[in-house]
Design an enzyme around this catalytic site. Structure first.
Site, PDB file in Angstrom:
ATOM      1  N   HIS A  34       0.443  -1.228   0.212  1.00 56.12           N
ATOM      2  CA  HIS A  34       0.381  -0.211   0.167  1.00 56.12           C
ATOM      3  C   HIS A  34       0.642   1.145  -0.299  1.00 56.12           C
ATOM      4  O   HIS A  34      -0.080   2.375   0.238  1.00 56.12           O
ATOM      5  CB  HIS A  34      -0.949  -0.318   1.233  1.00 56.12           C
ATOM      6  N   LYS A  62      -4.904 -10.141  -7.568  1.00 58.75           N
ATOM      7  CA  LYS A  62      -6.104  -9.432  -6.557  1.00 58.75           C
ATOM      8  C   LYS A  62      -6.784  -8.278  -7.139  1.00 58.75           C
ATOM      9  O   LYS A  62      -6.783  -7.697  -8.060  1.00 58.75           O
ATOM     10  CB  LYS A  62      -5.012  -8.613  -5.869  1.00 58.75           C
ATOM     11  N   HIS A 104      -9.247  -5.148 -10.585  1.00 65.94           N
ATOM     12  CA  HIS A 104      -9.324  -5.951 -11.934  1.00 65.94           C
ATOM     13  C   HIS A 104     -10.148  -5.490 -12.481  1.00 65.94           C
ATOM     14  O   HIS A 104     -11.792  -5.171 -11.874  1.00 65.94           O
ATOM     15  CB  HIS A 104      -8.886  -7.276 -11.294  1.00 65.94           C
ATOM     16  N   HIS A 135      -3.081  -3.399   7.931  1.00 67.94           N
ATOM     17  CA  HIS A 135      -4.508  -3.307   7.304  1.00 67.94           C
ATOM     18  C   HIS A 135      -4.532  -2.038   7.132  1.00 67.94           C
ATOM     19  O   HIS A 135      -5.025  -1.452   7.131  1.00 67.94           O
ATOM     20  CB  HIS A 135      -5.263  -4.025   7.917  1.00 67.94           C
TER      21      HIS A 135
END
Length: 141
Positions: A34, A62, A104, A135
């Site tokens: 990230h 992903k 995606h 996270h």
């Protein structure tokens, strides 16, 4: 007799080392997935390149991933004064960050993965372990 008394202390030190090591590994993964500052100049297919480069296309593509374009210190600060408690133990940033979200689209879920790019300025929501983000909550945009 000496070792008998030192046992609990040794156990506590090992437990702390394990926890700190786990946090460090989770924070490292968070950064790998990230963090991209400054934003990498990889051409017109930023998401396709970065998702592959960061290992998020194997074994499957992903579905969604976001990259934060800000200094590490500012991101880490969300776990402290730069953020506030959010729901379910998460923290929401007090300020907006530059973020690129890669989604995606169509086709196979196997390589070659194709992504659409969306650039926004938004608050980020993270889960923290200790003082570090581990996270990124993709569901809250």
């Amino acid at each position: 007799m000496y070792f008998k008394g030192a046992g609990p202390v040794l156990f506590a030190l090992l437990a702390i080392a394990f926890i700190v090591g786990t946090y460090a590994a989770d924070y490292k993964t968070f950064l790998s997935h990230h963090y991209d500052n400054p934003k990498s100049n990889v051409g017109k297919n930023y998401c396709d390149v970065m998702m592959q480069r960061r290992g998020m296309t194997k074994p499957n593509c992903k579905p969604v991933n976001s990259m934060i374009h800000a200094p590490k210190k500012q991101i880490v600060d969300v776990c402290g004064k730069g953020g506030k408690a959010y729901k379910n133990g998460l923290r929401r940033s007090n300020k907006k960050f530059s973020v690129t979200t890669c989604k995606h689209h169509g086709g196979s879920t196997r390589e070659p993965c194709k992504y659409r790019e969306s650039k926004t300025s938004r608050y980020i929501v993270v889960r923290c372990a200790g003082n570090y983000p581990v996270h990124f909550d993709e569901g809250i945009i």
